[in-house]
Design a protein around this motif. Sequence first.
Motif, PDB file in Angstrom:
ATOM      1  N   THR A  70      52.047  67.750  66.808  1.00 31.61           N
ATOM      2  CA  THR A  70      53.434  68.054  66.479  1.00 31.61           C
ATOM      3  C   THR A  70      53.982  69.032  67.516  1.00 31.61           C
ATOM      4  O   THR A  70      53.229  69.627  68.280  1.00 31.61           O
ATOM      5  N   VAL A  71      55.285  69.205  67.522  1.00 34.90           N
ATOM      6  CA  VAL A  71      55.935  70.148  68.426  1.00 34.90           C
ATOM      7  C   VAL A  71      55.904  71.516  67.752  1.00 34.90           C
ATOM      8  O   VAL A  71      56.604  71.748  66.767  1.00 34.90           O
ATOM      9  N   THR A  72      55.073  72.402  68.262  1.00 34.09           N
ATOM     10  CA  THR A  72      54.821  73.693  67.626  1.00 34.09           C
ATOM     11  C   THR A  72      56.095  74.483  67.352  1.00 34.09           C
ATOM     12  O   THR A  72      56.291  74.996  66.257  1.00 34.09           O
ATOM     13  N   ASP A  73      56.979  74.588  68.330  1.00 39.81           N
ATOM     14  CA  ASP A  73      58.177  75.417  68.195  1.00 39.81           C
ATOM     15  C   ASP A  73      59.195  74.864  67.206  1.00 39.81           C
ATOM     16  O   ASP A  73      60.151  75.556  66.865  1.00 39.81           O
ATOM     17  N   GLU A  74      59.030  73.633  66.753  1.00 43.59           N
ATOM     18  CA  GLU A  74      60.021  73.036  65.866  1.00 43.59           C
ATOM     19  C   GLU A  74      59.535  72.888  64.427  1.00 43.59           C
ATOM     20  O   GLU A  74      60.225  72.336  63.592  1.00 43.59           O
ATOM     21  N   GLY A  75      58.348  73.388  64.113  1.00 48.22           N
ATOM     22  CA  GLY A  75      57.856  73.362  62.743  1.00 48.22           C
ATOM     23  C   GLY A  75      58.492  74.484  61.930  1.00 48.22           C
ATOM     24  O   GLY A  75      58.629  75.606  62.414  1.00 48.22           O
ATOM     25  N   THR A  76      58.913  74.170  60.712  1.00 48.82           N
ATOM     26  CA  THR A  76      59.535  75.175  59.848  1.00 48.82           C
ATOM     27  C   THR A  76      59.009  75.055  58.422  1.00 48.82           C
ATOM     28  O   THR A  76      58.509  74.004  58.018  1.00 48.82           O
ATOM     29  N   TRP A  77      59.150  76.143  57.670  1.00 47.06           N
ATOM     30  CA  TRP A  77      58.869  76.087  56.244  1.00 47.06           C
ATOM     31  C   TRP A  77      59.936  76.874  55.511  1.00 47.06           C
ATOM     32  O   TRP A  77      60.514  77.818  56.044  1.00 47.06           O
ATOM     33  N   THR A  78      60.244  76.426  54.297  1.00 45.49           N
ATOM     34  CA  THR A  78      61.198  77.120  53.445  1.00 45.49           C
ATOM     35  C   THR A  78      60.636  77.172  52.034  1.00 45.49           C
ATOM     36  O   THR A  78      59.844  76.318  51.633  1.00 45.49           O
ATOM     37  N   LEU A  79      61.062  78.179  51.298  1.00 43.19           N
ATOM     38  CA  LEU A  79      60.733  78.307  49.884  1.00 43.19           C
ATOM     39  C   LEU A  79      62.009  77.998  49.120  1.00 43.19           C
ATOM     40  O   LEU A  79      63.020  78.680  49.289  1.00 43.19           O
ATOM     41  N   GLU A  80      61.965  76.965  48.279  1.00 44.17           N
ATOM     42  CA  GLU A  80      63.153  76.523  47.559  1.00 44.17           C
ATOM     43  C   GLU A  80      63.007  76.804  46.067  1.00 44.17           C
ATOM     44  O   GLU A  80      62.007  76.431  45.453  1.00 44.17           O
ATOM     45  N   ASP A  81      64.017  77.457  45.510  1.00 42.57           N
ATOM     46  CA  ASP A  81      64.069  77.775  44.069  1.00 42.57           C
ATOM     47  C   ASP A  81      62.845  78.535  43.588  1.00 42.57           C
ATOM     48  O   ASP A  81      62.474  78.447  42.414  1.00 42.57           O
ATOM     49  N   ARG A  82      62.163  79.208  44.504  1.00 42.21           N
ATOM     50  CA  ARG A  82      60.975  80.020  44.191  1.00 42.21           C
ATOM     51  C   ARG A  82      59.875  79.216  43.497  1.00 42.21           C
ATOM     52  O   ARG A  82      59.064  79.756  42.767  1.00 42.21           O
ATOM     53  N   LYS A  83      59.848  77.867  43.763  1.00 41.69           N
ATOM     54  CA  LYS A  83      58.806  77.034  43.174  1.00 41.69           C
ATOM     55  C   LYS A  83      58.363  75.857  44.054  1.00 41.69           C
ATOM     56  O   LYS A  83      57.472  75.110  43.683  1.00 41.69           O
ATOM     57  N   LEU A  84      58.997  75.686  45.217  1.00 40.89           N
ATOM     58  CA  LEU A  84      58.649  74.577  46.108  1.00 40.89           C
ATOM     59  C   LEU A  84      58.674  75.052  47.551  1.00 40.89           C
ATOM     60  O   LEU A  84      59.672  75.612  48.001  1.00 40.89           O
ATOM     61  N   ILE A  85      57.569  74.820  48.269  1.00 40.10           N
ATOM     62  CA  ILE A  85      57.536  75.090  49.704  1.00 40.10           C
ATOM     63  C   ILE A  85      57.708  73.747  50.401  1.00 40.10           C
ATOM     64  O   ILE A  85      56.991  72.790  50.122  1.00 40.10           O
ATOM     65  N   ARG A  86      58.686  73.698  51.318  1.00 42.28           N
ATOM     66  CA  ARG A  86      58.933  72.487  52.101  1.00 42.28           C
ATOM     67  C   ARG A  86      58.620  72.811  53.559  1.00 42.28           C
ATOM     68  O   ARG A  86      59.194  73.729  54.131  1.00 42.28           O
ATOM     69  N   ILE A  87      57.685  72.057  54.120  1.00 40.52           N
ATOM     70  CA  ILE A  87      57.299  72.229  55.524  1.00 40.52           C
ATOM     71  C   ILE A  87      57.773  70.994  56.275  1.00 40.52           C
ATOM     72  O   ILE A  87      57.561  69.863  55.819  1.00 40.52           O
ATOM     73  N   ILE A  88      58.408  71.198  57.420  1.00 39.09           N
ATOM     74  CA  ILE A  88      58.869  70.086  58.255  1.00 39.09           C
ATOM     75  C   ILE A  88      58.235  70.237  59.626  1.00 39.09           C
ATOM     76  O   ILE A  88      58.378  71.268  60.277  1.00 39.09           O
ATOM     77  N   LEU A  89      57.512  69.199  60.029  1.00 38.17           N
ATOM     78  CA  LEU A  89      56.851  69.163  61.334  1.00 38.17           C
ATOM     79  C   LEU A  89      57.491  68.072  62.180  1.00 38.17           C
ATOM     80  O   LEU A  89      57.730  66.965  61.687  1.00 38.17           O
ATOM     81  N   MET A  90      57.757  68.353  63.446  1.00 43.70           N
ATOM     82  CA  MET A  90      58.324  67.368  64.368  1.00 43.70           C
ATOM     83  C   MET A  90      57.176  66.667  65.088  1.00 43.70           C
ATOM     84  O   MET A  90      56.360  67.317  65.736  1.00 43.70           O
ATOM     85  N   LYS A  91      57.107  65.335  64.947  1.00 45.12           N
ATOM     86  CA  LYS A  91      56.067  64.572  65.624  1.00 45.12           C
ATOM     87  C   LYS A  91      56.247  64.648  67.141  1.00 45.12           C
ATOM     88  O   LYS A  91      57.367  64.622  67.631  1.00 45.12           O
ATOM     89  N   THR A  92      55.139  64.700  67.872  1.00 40.39           N
ATOM     90  CA  THR A  92      55.193  64.624  69.331  1.00 40.39           C
ATOM     91  C   THR A  92      55.466  63.184  69.747  1.00 40.39           C
ATOM     92  O   THR A  92      56.308  62.918  70.592  1.00 40.39           O
ATOM     93  N   ASN A  93      54.769  62.234  69.128  1.00 33.09           N
ATOM     94  CA  ASN A  93      54.943  60.808  69.393  1.00 33.09           C
ATOM     95  C   ASN A  93      55.874  60.249  68.326  1.00 33.09           C
ATOM     96  O   ASN A  93      55.513  60.180  67.154  1.00 33.09           O
ATOM     97  N   ARG A  94      57.079  59.824  68.734  1.00 34.79           N
ATOM     98  CA  ARG A  94      58.106  59.438  67.770  1.00 34.79           C
ATOM     99  C   ARG A  94      58.447  57.960  67.792  1.00 34.79           C
ATOM    100  O   ARG A  94      59.579  57.586  67.552  1.00 34.79           O
ATOM    101  N   ASP A  95      57.470  57.099  68.068  1.00 30.76           N
ATOM    102  CA  ASP A  95      57.781  55.673  68.008  1.00 30.76           C
ATOM    103  C   ASP A  95      57.300  55.104  66.681  1.00 30.76           C
ATOM    104  O   ASP A  95      56.492  55.703  65.986  1.00 30.76           O
ATOM    105  N   ALA A  96      57.807  53.947  66.327  1.00 27.36           N
ATOM    106  CA  ALA A  96      57.515  53.356  65.013  1.00 27.36           C
ATOM    107  C   ALA A  96      56.046  53.010  64.851  1.00 27.36           C
ATOM    108  O   ALA A  96      55.563  52.895  63.737  1.00 27.36           O
ATOM    109  N   GLY A  97      55.332  52.848  65.952  1.00 29.09           N
ATOM    110  CA  GLY A  97      53.910  52.556  65.856  1.00 29.09           C
ATOM    111  C   GLY A  97      53.077  53.767  65.482  1.00 29.09           C
ATOM    112  O   GLY A  97      51.899  53.645  65.169  1.00 29.09           O
ATOM    113  N   ASN A  98      53.684  54.957  65.507  1.00 27.53           N
ATOM    114  CA  ASN A  98      52.956  56.178  65.175  1.00 27.53           C
ATOM    115  C   ASN A  98      53.163  56.528  63.710  1.00 27.53           C
ATOM    116  O   ASN A  98      53.821  57.501  63.370  1.00 27.53           O
ATOM    117  N   CYS A  99      52.603  55.723  62.858  1.00 31.30           N
ATOM    118  CA  CYS A  99      52.655  55.960  61.419  1.00 31.30           C
ATOM    119  C   CYS A  99      51.389  56.712  61.027  1.00 31.30           C
ATOM    120  O   CYS A  99      50.291  56.175  61.136  1.00 31.30           O
TER     121      CYS A  99
END
Length: 157
Positions: A70-99
């Motif tokens: 993943t792209v290190t500088d673009e990973g984020t996490w948030t705490l929502e409603d004090r009960k859910l952590i959402r982490i978003i990672l940006m794939k380095t390889n972004r083609d449809a074959g990279n499932c």
Amino acid sequence: MSAPFEERSGVVPCGTPWGRWYQTLEEIFIEVQVPPGTRAKDVCCNLQSRHIALSVRGQEVLQGKLFDSTVTDEGTWTLEDRKLIRIILMKTNRDAGNCWTSLLENEYAADPWVQDQMQRKLTLERFQRENPGFDFSGAEISGNYSKGGPDFSSLEK
């Protein structure tokens, strides 16, 4: 402007003991259920290109080597409603074959049916990007769409 493809078409989640994860062509989404009332200072999240570590109130929740980079500088996490952590990672390889077939190298694998649905969705998302005037969010495809489906880029328009 229309909604993003994943909002119109829904997501294909892979359930885990701590929550779920799912993907688009570009991103990996991780949703972790935490005890109600959790505060940001209770969360320790370390995101690296090929590694993730998450603990809440000193208890390890998720730790290991990611399935792909993943792209290190673009990973984020948030705490929502004090009960859910959402982490978003940006794939380095972004083609449809990279499932991604699992979140970590040896853990949290999607079952074969879910993997098939994930690949189908990424293929439709690729078609949507290649043909912005069309809406593929409710489309059904059959045949061989593994590795991103057929490549029509060499055809003359």
